[in-house]
Design an enzyme around this catalytic site. Sequence first.
Site, PDB file in Angstrom:
ATOM      1  N   SER A  11       1.083  -1.006  -0.077  1.00  7.19           N
ATOM      2  CA  SER A  11      -0.094  -0.053  -0.138  1.00  7.19           C
ATOM      3  C   SER A  11       1.163   1.034   0.224  1.00  7.19           C
ATOM      4  O   SER A  11       1.930   1.437   0.314  1.00  7.19           O
ATOM      5  CB  SER A  11      -0.723   0.199   1.056  1.00  7.19           C
TER       6      SER A  11
ATOM      7  N   CYS B 207      10.494   1.073   3.083  1.00  8.07           N
ATOM      8  CA  CYS B 207       8.603   1.468   2.903  1.00  8.07           C
ATOM      9  C   CYS B 207       7.735   1.321   4.034  1.00  8.07           C
ATOM     10  O   CYS B 207       6.865   1.651   4.507  1.00  8.07           O
ATOM     11  CB  CYS B 207       7.987   1.707   1.883  1.00  8.07           C
TER      12      CYS B 207
ATOM     13  N   SER C 289      10.631  10.543   7.960  1.00  5.57           N
ATOM     14  CA  SER C 289      10.188  11.335   7.976  1.00  5.57           C
ATOM     15  C   SER C 289      10.094  13.084   8.260  1.00  5.57           C
ATOM     16  O   SER C 289      11.186  12.821   9.251  1.00  5.57           O
ATOM     17  CB  SER C 289       8.443  10.878   8.914  1.00  5.57           C
TER      18      SER C 289
ATOM     19  N   TYR D 130       6.857   7.794  17.226  1.00  7.68           N
ATOM     20  CA  TYR D 130       7.712   8.067  15.952  1.00  7.68           C
ATOM     21  C   TYR D 130       8.885   8.731  15.080  1.00  7.68           C
ATOM     22  O   TYR D 130       9.783   8.435  14.868  1.00  7.68           O
ATOM     23  CB  TYR D 130       6.117   7.880  14.899  1.00  7.68           C
TER      24      TYR D 130
ATOM     25  N   LYS E   4      12.423   7.288  13.326  1.00  6.19           N
ATOM     26  CA  LYS E   4      12.664   8.290  12.015  1.00  6.19           C
ATOM     27  C   LYS E   4      13.580   8.567  12.392  1.00  6.19           C
ATOM     28  O   LYS E   4      14.107   8.875  11.189  1.00  6.19           O
ATOM     29  CB  LYS E   4      11.669   9.405  11.687  1.00  6.19           C
TER      30      LYS E   4
END
Length: 253
Positions: free
Chosen positions: A15, A84, A146, A159, A163
């Site tokens: 996705s 990813c 990110s 998160y 990252k």
Amino acid sequence: MDIKGIVAVVTGGASGLGDATARALAAGGAKVALVDYNEEGARKTAEEIGGIAVQCDVSKAESGEAAFARILDDLGAPRVLINCAGVAPAQKVLGRNGVMPLDDYRRAIEVNLIGTFNMLRLFADACQGLEPQASGERGVIINTASVAAFEGQIGQTAYASSKAGVAGLTLPAAREFAQIGIRVCTIAPGIFETPMLKGLPEAAQESLGKMVPFPSRLGRPQEYAALALHIIQNEMLNGETIRLDGAIRMAPR
């Protein structure tokens, strides 16, 4: 590197950014392995692009090793890896329901950071024995960080730190792998049209898009894929984390 005929591995290929990148690679003539925890979703895309689907928990050593063994058997040694796969938890350290459970933090680190490193190490091992191309290049690794790695918002401690670890991995890995002709870059996307964001109400999506200076909209997975392909093709891109964010700088909230 010319992608025509090469083997490319895309984690999180079922996705979002991974799906778009897998499709772009296949359109350019690459043989693509879509690696995802969601095997059914990966298989659907693989059937559409003529690739293979490989079920894998990227955070687990044994699962990653089994995935690469399957790829080597079915397609051969890969020259491209695009990481990813990831999770995007949103949770305060001190929330309404009490302190964040340590296992919630651990999961973000295990999937986003350890998972990236796990696939990177296995790819480098598989790729190092390939015959170098005319320029001496053997392979390319593209990781996904990110903008939260640099401007993590409230509720993004897990998160953002995972990252930031991915961004910090980039240069030392590129320096180590330089001797075997493998480049390493990282893309740090801003606010993109991922399945998570597409599930929000239209008004919420528009509001998020307006936060971006220009273009004032959500990023499109195809734009991530386009940058990934450019990195593969441009040999001077190495050891760099590239922001893909329309000049956004995230506010605290």
